[in-house]
Design a protein around this motif. Structure first.
Motif, mmCIF file in Angstrom:
data_model
loop_
_atom_site.group_PDB
_atom_site.id
_atom_site.type_symbol
_atom_site.label_atom_id
_atom_site.label_comp_id
_atom_site.label_asym_id
_atom_site.label_seq_id
_atom_site.Cartn_x
_atom_site.Cartn_y
_atom_site.Cartn_z
ATOM 1 N N TRP A 130 0.852 -1.195 0.000
ATOM 2 C CA TRP A 130 0.000 0.000 0.000
ATOM 3 C C TRP A 130 0.894 1.254 0.000
ATOM 4 C CZ3 TRP A 130 -5.019 -0.145 3.359
ATOM 5 C CH2 TRP A 130 -5.830 0.931 3.043
ATOM 6 N N ASP A 131 0.691 2.100 -0.989
ATOM 7 C CA ASP A 131 1.531 3.302 -1.114
ATOM 8 C C ASP A 131 0.893 4.494 -0.407
ATOM 9 O OD1 ASP A 131 -0.581 3.349 -2.864
ATOM 10 O OD2 ASP A 131 0.524 4.325 -4.497
ATOM 11 N N TRP A 132 0.588 4.338 0.869
ATOM 12 C CA TRP A 132 -0.054 5.415 1.616
ATOM 13 C C TRP A 132 0.923 6.545 1.912
ATOM 14 C CZ3 TRP A 132 -1.423 0.765 4.902
ATOM 15 C CH2 TRP A 132 -0.291 0.245 5.535
ATOM 16 N N ALA A 133 0.359 7.720 2.114
ATOM 17 C CA ALA A 133 1.192 8.887 2.427
ATOM 18 C C ALA A 133 1.762 8.782 3.830
ATOM 19 C CB ALA A 133 0.368 10.174 2.285
ATOM 20 N N GLN A 134 0.993 8.172 4.752
ATOM 21 C CA GLN A 134 1.448 8.005 6.134
ATOM 22 C C GLN A 134 0.937 6.675 6.658
ATOM 23 O OE1 GLN A 134 0.183 11.098 8.833
ATOM 24 N NE2 GLN A 134 1.208 10.185 10.605
ATOM 25 N N ARG A 135 1.786 5.943 7.316
ATOM 26 C CA ARG A 135 1.429 4.645 7.868
ATOM 27 C C ARG A 135 0.359 4.822 8.945
ATOM 28 N NH1 ARG A 135 3.061 0.936 11.942
ATOM 29 N NH2 ARG A 135 3.335 -1.213 11.152
ATOM 30 N N PRO A 136 -0.627 3.907 9.007
ATOM 31 C CA PRO A 136 -1.644 4.023 10.063
ATOM 32 C C PRO A 136 -1.027 3.867 11.449
ATOM 33 C CG PRO A 136 -1.865 1.931 8.907
ATOM 34 C CD PRO A 136 -0.893 2.756 8.130
ATOM 35 N N VAL A 137 -1.684 4.494 12.411
ATOM 36 C CA VAL A 137 -1.156 4.453 13.782
ATOM 37 C C VAL A 137 -2.055 3.654 14.721
ATOM 38 C CG1 VAL A 137 0.030 6.650 13.489
ATOM 39 C CG2 VAL A 137 -2.305 6.631 14.387
ATOM 40 N N ALA A 138 -3.228 3.210 14.235
ATOM 41 C CA ALA A 138 -4.137 2.423 15.062
ATOM 42 C C ALA A 138 -5.108 1.666 14.152
ATOM 43 C CB ALA A 138 -4.917 3.325 16.024
ATOM 44 N N VAL A 139 -5.736 0.633 14.717
ATOM 45 C CA VAL A 139 -6.687 -0.208 13.981
ATOM 46 C C VAL A 139 -8.034 -0.139 14.678
ATOM 47 C CG1 VAL A 139 -7.247 -2.556 13.228
ATOM 48 C CG2 VAL A 139 -4.864 -1.769 13.194
ATOM 49 N N LEU A 140 -9.081 0.001 13.870
ATOM 50 C CA LEU A 140 -10.453 0.035 14.379
ATOM 51 C C LEU A 140 -11.310 -0.875 13.516
ATOM 52 C CD1 LEU A 140 -12.569 1.396 16.314
ATOM 53 C CD2 LEU A 140 -12.920 3.084 14.488
ATOM 54 N N GLY A 141 -12.079 -1.758 14.140
ATOM 55 C CA GLY A 141 -12.970 -2.651 13.401
ATOM 56 C C GLY A 141 -14.362 -2.062 13.269
ATOM 57 N N VAL A 142 -15.056 -2.479 12.202
ATOM 58 C CA VAL A 142 -16.465 -2.100 12.024
ATOM 59 C C VAL A 142 -17.303 -3.247 12.563
ATOM 60 C CG1 VAL A 142 -18.274 -1.524 10.388
ATOM 61 C CG2 VAL A 142 -15.951 -0.708 9.997
ATOM 62 N N GLY A 143 -17.999 -2.994 13.665
ATOM 63 C CA GLY A 143 -18.779 -4.049 14.301
ATOM 64 C C GLY A 143 -19.794 -4.656 13.346
ATOM 65 N N SER A 144 -19.933 -5.975 13.379
ATOM 66 C CA SER A 144 -20.837 -6.696 12.486
ATOM 67 C C SER A 144 -21.830 -7.508 13.300
ATOM 68 C CB SER A 144 -20.038 -7.629 11.569
ATOM 69 O OG SER A 144 -20.899 -8.472 10.841
ATOM 70 N N LEU A 145 -23.092 -7.464 12.902
ATOM 71 C CA LEU A 145 -24.112 -8.283 13.557
ATOM 72 C C LEU A 145 -24.180 -9.674 12.951
ATOM 73 C CD1 LEU A 145 -26.980 -5.635 13.868
ATOM 74 C CD2 LEU A 145 -25.308 -6.318 15.596
ATOM 75 N N SER A 146 -23.759 -9.809 11.684
ATOM 76 C CA SER A 146 -23.861 -11.102 11.002
ATOM 77 C C SER A 146 -22.575 -11.913 11.108
ATOM 78 C CB SER A 146 -24.220 -10.893 9.532
ATOM 79 O OG SER A 146 -23.256 -10.072 8.892
ATOM 80 N N ARG A 147 -21.394 -11.231 11.122
ATOM 81 C CA ARG A 147 -20.117 -11.952 11.183
ATOM 82 C C ARG A 147 -19.185 -11.291 12.206
ATOM 83 N NH1 ARG A 147 -21.467 -12.632 5.562
ATOM 84 N NH2 ARG A 147 -20.790 -10.509 5.115
ATOM 85 N N PRO A 148 -19.582 -11.219 13.479
ATOM 86 C CA PRO A 148 -18.758 -10.515 14.474
ATOM 87 C C PRO A 148 -17.399 -11.176 14.711
ATOM 88 C CG PRO A 148 -20.575 -11.692 15.532
ATOM 89 C CD PRO A 148 -20.842 -11.733 14.072
ATOM 90 N N GLN A 149 -17.351 -12.521 14.696
ATOM 91 C CA GLN A 149 -16.064 -13.187 14.925
ATOM 92 C C GLN A 149 -15.105 -12.929 13.768
ATOM 93 O OE1 GLN A 149 -16.070 -17.285 16.521
ATOM 94 N NE2 GLN A 149 -18.310 -17.142 16.568
ATOM 95 N N LEU A 150 -15.624 -12.978 12.552
ATOM 96 C CA LEU A 150 -14.775 -12.784 11.383
ATOM 97 C C LEU A 150 -14.139 -11.400 11.404
ATOM 98 C CD1 LEU A 150 -13.797 -13.888 8.600
ATOM 99 C CD2 LEU A 150 -15.792 -12.750 7.604
ATOM 100 N N VAL A 151 -14.970 -10.363 11.572
ATOM 101 C CA VAL A 151 -14.452 -8.997 11.545
ATOM 102 C C VAL A 151 -13.559 -8.737 12.751
ATOM 103 C CG1 VAL A 151 -15.064 -6.558 11.500
ATOM 104 C CG2 VAL A 151 -16.476 -8.218 10.279
ATOM 105 N N GLY A 152 -13.996 -9.180 13.937
ATOM 106 C CA GLY A 152 -13.208 -8.942 15.144
ATOM 107 C C GLY A 152 -11.838 -9.590 15.079
ATOM 108 N N SER A 153 -11.797 -10.854 14.608
ATOM 109 C CA SER A 153 -10.507 -11.548 14.550
ATOM 110 C C SER A 153 -9.602 -10.945 13.484
ATOM 111 C CB SER A 153 -10.727 -13.044 14.273
ATOM 112 O OG SER A 153 -11.369 -13.239 13.013
#
Length: 755
Positions: free
Chosen positions: A639-662
Motif C-alpha cells: 500500500w503506497d499510503w502517504a502516512q502509515r496508520p497508527v491504530a486499527v479500528l474494526g467495524v462491528g458486524s451483527l452477522s459476522r462478528p467473529q470474522l471482523v473482530g478476529s
C-alpha cells in the motif's frame, strides 16, 4: 462473383457509380406532401400502373451493392426478395439470417433505391454504439448519408435534427432509448414518423422478452409502428432467434398477417451454419490453468480475435496477465468509456492488438471480417447468446477457431445475473405508489430513497412500466398515468424457467459428443441443422489441454496478488431530505476516507471463489482464515499510503462478528498497532440489503457509535478501518465521517471483499 456479406469492402477506384432512378422533386422535406405511398415513380415518371422493369431495378440494386461490398459482390436471392418486398411492394419483412449473411446490405440498398424514388429517410433503430459506428461507415460506401443520435454525440443532436428536417439525411440511426426521450419523442419523432421512407429494427430479438438480450425500450416500437403512415415498409433483422422469439417478434412488429397477395408480410429465414467456424471445448477447470493455456497458445491462434469473460473483473485481470506475458491486448467492458471503446475497437480492426478481452458489452454490431478466433473463459448462460458472440469470427476468412473454456464458477455467475431479473410485485408497487403520491415528476434519483432497487434495476422497472402504460417519462422525470397495471407473475415465471432451460442446454453443449454446430443450430430451431464435419466432435481432433508447470505457476503467482482499490464516496445520494436526512451535494473532503484497499472482488478469477464461500448466506461465522490474513498483510505491505496508520479500528458486524473482530485483532497484532476496538452498530436499526444507495445510507445514518474511551484526535495519524465486505461503500463512508468529525486526521479502509 460472391454474395454480399455484412462486411463492406472498399469499391475499386474505377468502379462505376450506381445508376440512379430520377428523384421525384429531390429529397423530401419535413412537412411536404407524401408521394408514392401506394406505389413508386418509375424512371419515366409514371406511377404504379406503369411499373419499372423489375430486372432493371435489380441491376441498379446490384450496382449499389457493389459500391457497398466490392466489385465482385452480387445479391443473394433472399436479399433481393427482401429488397423487392420493401421497395416494390412496400411490405413488412422479418429477416432471420446468420451473422455475416448481409442483412445490412438489404436495408442500405433498399434505402438507396427508395431515396432515388423520392421517399423520405430510413430510420434504423439500433441497440449499440458500436453497431451505429459500423453502419454509418458502411452506408457512406454505398453513397448513403447516414447520421446518428446517441448518448455519445449530444453536441451534434441539434445539427442532425436540422439535417433530417430539410431532407439531407438518407439514414437516421437512433437507439431505442432515444425514442422515449421527451424532447425527441415530442418534437422530432412525430414529423420524422410522417416522412419516414423505411423503418428498420436491427437486432430485433431485443424486442422479445424471450430473447437472450431483451431490452424494454425495444417494445416501444409497437407504438411507433401504429403511428407510421399506411404503406411504409418495415424491416426487422436478427441472427439469433429461435421459433419462440421469431413468433414473438413477428407478432409485436405486425408481421403475422395471414392475408394473401402482396399485402402479406414476408418472413425470410435461412440456414444458420457458419462454414468457417471450428468449434471446440477445452476442459481446464481451474482459473490458473486457463490463464496458463492462453499464455502458451494465444500466439498459435490465427490473426486477431476476442477473448470473452463473464465478468468485468475477469476481463481486466486476464488482460493484465496477458500483457505481462508480452501480448498486445486490451480489456473491454461496460465500464470502459465511450472513447476508449472506440479506440479499442479500432485497434482490433487494424490488427494492432492480438485480442480484446471483453465482456458481452462487445457483441452485437462489432464487425471485423478477418477475425480469426473467439475464445470464451467461462460459458455464457445460453446457447443462443453463445452463438451470437461466436458469430463475430470468421466472416471473411476460410477458418476461424472458436474455443470454450468453461469454469467451475460459471453456474454461480449465472445465478447472480438471474437474480437481477424483474423484481417482486411488492417492490414494483412501491415504485407506482411513490409516483401516484407525488405532486410533480420524480427523477430516478429522487425515487431511489423510496424503493428497494438499485439505480439500474429501478430504471429497468420504469421502462417496463412505461411500455405497459402505467408510467410516463416527461421532462423532469417520471409520472404516473393512473392506468391500471397488473403484475404478470405467471409470465415472469415462464421467462425465468426458460432461462433455467437455456442454462441446462448450455451444460449439455459442454458434454455433448454430437456435432457442436448442429447442437447450436438446433437450439435456434434451424430446420437445416446437420453435422458440420468441422468441430472437435465431428473430426475427433482437439487442441491439447496440456500446460506446463511453469506457466501454471506464473498464473498462480499472478492470481495470488492481492489488493483492489476502494474509492471513497464523493457525493451524497439525491433525495435524502425526503427521508428526513438533511444532506445534499458533495461530501466535504474533511469527512471522507482516503482511497482504501480490499483483498479482492467477489467476481475476481482468483479471490472471488474463496470470498464467495466465506460470505455465503449459509456460511458459519468464525475466525478469519490464516491464508486471508497473510494475503491482507501483503496488501498492506504494498500500500503506497502517504502516512502509515497508527491504530486499527474494526467495524462491528451483527452477522459476522467473529470474522471482523478476529481480522482487526490479527492485523493490529502483526502491525504492532493499538486496537481501538470496534465501532458498535445499533441492532435496532434496519439496514437495506439492496444495493440502493439512498436506502442503504438511510439505514446506516446515526447507526454507529465509536468505542468508549477512543480519542481519534490524539492519535496523530491515520486510522486503519477494518471491515469484512463492502458493496455500495456507504458503511465505510458513514463510519469514516464519524471518525473524521471526531478528530481523526485520516481514515484508511481495509476489507476482505468488495463488489
Amino acid at each position: 462473383m460472391v454474395p454480399a456479406g455484412d462486411t463492406p469492402r472498399a469499391p475499386a477506384a474505377d468502379a462505376p457509380a450506381p445508376a440512379r432512378l430520377p428523384r421525384s422533386g429531390g429529397a423530401v422535406r419535413a412537412g411536404a406532401p407524401r408521394r408514392n405511398r401506394t406505389g413508386y415513380l418509375a424512371p419515366n415518371g409514371l406511377r404504379k400502373n406503369r411499373r419499372v422493369d423489375e430486372q432493371a431495378l435489380r441491376e441498379i440494386a446490384e450496382q449499389h451493392l457493389r459500391a457497398l461490398a466490392g466489385p465482385d459482390a452480387e445479391l443473394r436471392e433472399d436479399q433481393w426478395s427482401a429488397i423487392r418486398a420493401l421497395v416494390l411492394d412496400r411490405r413488412r419483412a422479418l429477416v432471420v439470417q446468420r451473422t455475416g449473411w448481409g442483412k445490412s446490405a438489404v436495408y442500405f440498398v433498399a434505402t438507396a433505391l427508395l431515396r432515388e424514388l423520392g421517399e423520405g429517410p430510413t430510420v434504423i433503430v439500433s441497440p449499440l454504439l458500436a453497431l451505429m459506428r459500423n453502419q454509418v461507415d458502411a452506408a457512406a460506401q454505398a453513397g448513403v448519408h447516414a447520421v446518428t443520435i446517441n448518448s455519445a454525440n449530444p453536441e451534434e443532436w441539434a445539427s442532425v435534427e436540422e439535417e433530417v428536417a430539410i431532407g439531407a439525411v438518407d439514414v437516421l440511426l437512433v437507439s431505442p432509448e432515444r425514442l422515449n426521450n421527451p424532447e425527441f419523442r415530442d418534437n422530432v419523432l412525430p414529423e420524422l414518423t410522417r416522412n419516414t421512407g423505411l423503418l428498420v429494427v436491427d437486432e430485433a430479438h431485443c424486442i422479445s422478452d424471450w430473447g437472450h438480450d431483451f431490452r424494454p425500450d425495444y417494445r416501444r416500437l409497437r407504438t411507433l409502428l401504429t403511428e407510421l403512415p399506411e404503406g411504409v415498409p418495415v424491416l426487422a433483422t436478427t441472427a439469433t432467434a429461435n421459433d419462440r422469439v421469431v413468433h414473438d417478434v413477428s407478432e409485436q412488429l405486425g408481421v403475422t398477417d395471414q392475408s394473401d397477395g402482396a399485402d402479406r408480410p414476408l418472413v425470410l429465414r435461412g440456414t444458420l451454419d457458419r462454414e468457417s467456424l471450428r468449434l471446440g471445448v477445452l476442459r481446464l477447470p481451474e482459473p490458473r490453468q486457463r490463464l496458463a493455456w492462453l499464455a502458451e497458445n494465444l500466439d498459435r491462434l490465427p490473426g486477431s480475435g476476442i477473448i470473452y469473460a463473464l465478468t468485468v473483473a475477469s476481463a481486466e485481470e486476464t488482460a493484465d496477465f496477458l500483457r505481462e506475458h508480452g501480448f498486445e491486448v486490451s480489456s473491454y467492458s461496460g465500464r470502459t468509456g465511450a472513447a476508449e471503446r472506440g479506440a479499442a475497437e479500432q485497434a482490433l480492426l487494424n490488427n494492432e492488438v492480438k485480442a480484446l478481452v471483453a465482456t458481452s458489452a462487445l457483441g452485437m454490431g462489432f464487425d471485423k471480417s478477418d477475425l480469426g478466433f473467439v475464445v470464451h473463459l467461462g460459458a455464457p448462460a445460453s446457447p443462443i447468446a453463445y452463438y451470437q458472440q461466436i458469430g463475430r469470427a470468421g466472416r471473411g476468412v476460410e477458418r476461424a477457431e472458436v474455443l470454450l473454456l468453461p469454469g467451475q464458477e460459471d453456474q454461480r455467475i449465472w445465478d447472480y445475473f438471474t437474480s437481477l431479473t424483474f423484481p417482486p410485485e411488492a417492490t414494483v408497487r412501491a415504485v407506482l405508489n411513490t409516483l401516484d403520491q407525488a405532486d410533480r415528476p420524480l427523477s430516478t434519483a429522487a425515487l431511489e430513497p423510496h424503493v428497494e432497487l438499485s439505480r439500474s434495476r429501478l430504471e429497468m422497472v420504469l421502462k417496463v412500466l412505461d411500455v405497459d402504460g402505467a408510467v410516463q417519462r416527461v421532462k423532469g422525470g417520471w409520472t404516473s398515468t393512473g392506468n391500471q397495471w397488473s403484475y404478470e407473475a405467471e409470465r415472469y415465471e415462464r421467462i425465468a424457467e426458460q432461462r433455467r432451460a437455456e442454462q441446462r442446454a448450455m451444460l449439455q453443449y459442454l458434454e455433448t459428443t454430437q456435432c457442436r454446430m448442429e447442437f447450436l443450430r438446433t437450439e435456434l430451431d434451424d430446420p437445416h441443422a446437420a453435422p458440420c464435419g468441422r468441430c472437435d466432435n465431428c473430426t475427433g481432433t482437439r487442441l491439447s489441454e496440456q500446460v506446463s508447470a511453469e506457466s501454471v505457476e506464473q498464473a498462480q503467482h499472478h492470481l495470488d496478488r492481492a489488493g483492489t482499490p476502494l474509492t471513497p464516496r464523493k457525493m451524497w445520494p439525491s433525495g435524502m431530505q425526503s427521508v428526513g436526512i438533511e444532506i445534499t451535494g458533495r461530501i466535504p473532503a474533511d469527512e471522507q476516507h482516503e482511497q482504501g484497499r480490499a483483498l479482492g472482488k467477489l467476481t475476481d478469477i482468483a479471490w472471488g471463489s474463496r470470498l464467495r464461500e466465506l460470505f455465503a448466506a449459509d456460511a458459519a461465522d468464525g475466525q478469519v482464515p490464516e491464508d486471508l490474513v497473510q494475503a491482507c498483510v501483503r496488501v498492506l505491505a504494498e500500500w503506497d499510503w502517504a502516512q502509515r496508520p497508527v491504530a486499527v479500528l474494526g467495524v462491528g458486524s451483527l452477522s459476522r462478528p467473529q470474522l471482523v473482530g478476529s481480522l482487526a485483532e490479527r492485523i493490529a497484532a502483526i502491525g504492532r498497532l493499538p486496537l481501538l476496538g470496534q465501532v458498535a452498530p445499533d441492532p435496532a436499526r434496519r439496514v437495506s440489503a439492496s444495493p440502493n444507495s439512498a436506502r442503504r445510507l438511510a439505514g446506516l445514518w446515526n447507526r454507529f457509535e465509536l468505542p468508549a474511551g477512543s480519542s481519534p484526535t490524539e492519535l496523530g495519524g491515520p486510522v486503519l478501518l477494518v471491515d469484512d465486505y463492502t458493496d455500495t461503500g456507504w458503511t465505510l463512508a458513514v463510519v469514516a465521517r464519524l471518525l473524521r468529525r471526531a478528530g481523526a486526521p485520516s481514515v484508511l479502509p481495509l476489507t476482505l471483499g468488495t463488489t
